[in-house]
Motif scaffolding. Structure first.
Motif, PDB file in Angstrom:
ATOM      1  N   UNK A  20       0.840  -1.175   0.000  1.00 13.54           N
ATOM      2  CA  UNK A  20       0.000   0.000   0.000  1.00 13.54           C
ATOM      3  C   UNK A  20       0.880   1.230   0.000  1.00 13.54           C
ATOM      4  N   UNK A  21       0.409   2.244  -0.628  1.00 18.03           N
ATOM      5  CA  UNK A  21       1.144   3.486  -0.654  1.00 18.03           C
ATOM      6  C   UNK A  21       0.173   4.642  -0.678  1.00 18.03           C
ATOM      7  N   UNK A  22       0.682   5.824  -0.515  1.00 21.62           N
ATOM      8  CA  UNK A  22      -0.182   6.999  -0.566  1.00 21.62           C
ATOM      9  C   UNK A  22       0.474   8.076  -1.418  1.00 21.62           C
ATOM     10  N   UNK A  23      -0.370   8.905  -1.980  1.00 18.77           N
ATOM     11  CA  UNK A  23       0.088  10.020  -2.803  1.00 18.77           C
ATOM     12  C   UNK A  23      -0.681  11.260  -2.354  1.00 18.77           C
ATOM     13  N   UNK A  24       0.015  12.352  -2.114  1.00 16.70           N
ATOM     14  CA  UNK A  24      -0.630  13.627  -1.837  1.00 16.70           C
ATOM     15  C   UNK A  24      -1.002  14.234  -3.189  1.00 16.70           C
ATOM     16  N   UNK A  25      -2.264  14.064  -3.569  1.00 14.14           N
ATOM     17  CA  UNK A  25      -2.700  14.497  -4.902  1.00 14.14           C
ATOM     18  C   UNK A  25      -2.717  16.008  -5.047  1.00 14.14           C
ATOM     19  N   UNK A  26      -2.699  16.740  -3.930  1.00 10.14           N
ATOM     20  CA  UNK A  26      -2.615  18.206  -4.052  1.00 10.14           C
ATOM     21  C   UNK A  26      -1.213  18.625  -4.473  1.00 10.14           C
ATOM     22  N   UNK A  27      -0.204  17.821  -4.089  1.00 11.19           N
ATOM     23  CA  UNK A  27       1.179  18.105  -4.480  1.00 11.19           C
ATOM     24  C   UNK A  27       1.552  17.409  -5.783  1.00 11.19           C
ATOM     25  N   UNK A  28       0.910  16.290  -6.073  1.00  6.75           N
ATOM     26  CA  UNK A  28       1.208  15.499  -7.277  1.00  6.75           C
ATOM     27  C   UNK A  28       0.006  15.534  -8.217  1.00  6.75           C
ATOM     28  N   UNK A  29      -0.378  16.718  -8.639  1.00  9.56           N
ATOM     29  CA  UNK A  29      -1.582  16.881  -9.455  1.00  9.56           C
ATOM     30  C   UNK A  29      -1.489  16.176 -10.796  1.00  9.56           C
ATOM     31  N   UNK A  30      -0.308  16.149 -11.381  1.00 14.89           N
ATOM     32  CA  UNK A  30      -0.142  15.461 -12.666  1.00 14.89           C
ATOM     33  C   UNK A  30      -0.403  13.970 -12.536  1.00 14.89           C
ATOM     34  N   UNK A  31       0.158  13.357 -11.505  1.00 12.31           N
ATOM     35  CA  UNK A  31      -0.049  11.935 -11.269  1.00 12.31           C
ATOM     36  C   UNK A  31      -1.518  11.649 -10.978  1.00 12.31           C
ATOM     37  N   UNK A  32      -2.124  12.491 -10.144  1.00  7.92           N
ATOM     38  CA  UNK A  32      -3.547  12.311  -9.839  1.00  7.92           C
ATOM     39  C   UNK A  32      -4.385  12.398 -11.114  1.00  7.92           C
ATOM     40  N   UNK A  33      -4.049  13.342 -11.971  1.00  7.24           N
ATOM     41  CA  UNK A  33      -4.771  13.477 -13.233  1.00  7.24           C
ATOM     42  C   UNK A  33      -4.592  12.282 -14.138  1.00  7.24           C
ATOM     43  N   UNK A  34      -3.390  11.720 -14.159  1.00  6.51           N
ATOM     44  CA  UNK A  34      -3.123  10.533 -14.981  1.00  6.51           C
ATOM     45  C   UNK A  34      -4.042   9.374 -14.616  1.00  6.51           C
ATOM     46  N   UNK A  35      -4.423   9.305 -13.347  1.00  5.54           N
ATOM     47  CA  UNK A  35      -5.247   8.191 -12.877  1.00  5.54           C
ATOM     48  C   UNK A  35      -6.688   8.595 -12.592  1.00  5.54           C
ATOM     49  N   UNK A  36      -7.090   9.763 -13.041  1.00  7.32           N
ATOM     50  CA  UNK A  36      -8.488  10.176 -12.948  1.00  7.32           C
ATOM     51  C   UNK A  36      -8.978  10.469 -11.544  1.00  7.32           C
ATOM     52  N   UNK A  37      -8.095  10.881 -10.661  1.00  3.05           N
ATOM     53  CA  UNK A  37      -8.508  11.213  -9.302  1.00  3.05           C
ATOM     54  C   UNK A  37      -9.230  12.560  -9.344  1.00  3.05           C
ATOM     55  N   UNK A  38     -10.502  12.553  -8.870  1.00  2.00           N
ATOM     56  CA  UNK A  38     -11.298  13.772  -8.895  1.00  2.00           C
ATOM     57  C   UNK A  38     -11.763  14.193  -7.512  1.00  2.00           C
ATOM     58  N   UNK A  39     -11.699  13.314  -6.531  1.00  2.00           N
ATOM     59  CA  UNK A  39     -12.133  13.623  -5.181  1.00  2.00           C
ATOM     60  C   UNK A  39     -11.290  12.868  -4.179  1.00  2.00           C
TER      61      UNK A  39
END
Length: 108
Positions: A1-20
């Protein structure tokens, strides 16, 4: 398991369709999938073990004695689900105690 701070890694979050938030994704056979199961640890563990059973592989237990082991056993393999367990030091539980812990992990 891992975690990503999507506010800091917006590009990565966008690549995987994170919206919320929170969003949980799992990777199976190299593909990202949305996780919609229970959010407590036992529910996530049950889900992961179900995926492991679905592929018909017995769990492999590797001791992470250095970063090279993690790279070889987990991060470099796309079809691998990795779970990290923290066990008492072998000097605290003895060899038979360590074996008991490993047997328990294999049985889960």
């Amino acid at each position: 398991l891992g975690s990503v701070d999507a506010t800091a890694e917006q590009g990565l979050a966008g690549d995987y369709g994170v919206q919320g938030y929170p969003t949980i994704k799992y990777f199976f056979r190299g593909q990202a999938e949305d996780y919609s199961g229970p959010r407590e640890a036992s529910g996530i563990e049950d889900f992961a073990m179900g995926k492991l059973e679905a592929v018909g592989k017995d769990p492999e237990i590797a001791q992470l004695v250095g970063p090279g082991v993690w790279s070889k056993k987990c991060s470099a393999r796309k079809n691998m689900l990795c779970i990290v367990a923290f066990l008492p030091h072998i000097l605290d539980s003895g060899a038979s105690g360590r074996t008991d812990y490993l047997d328990t992990l294999k049985a889960v």
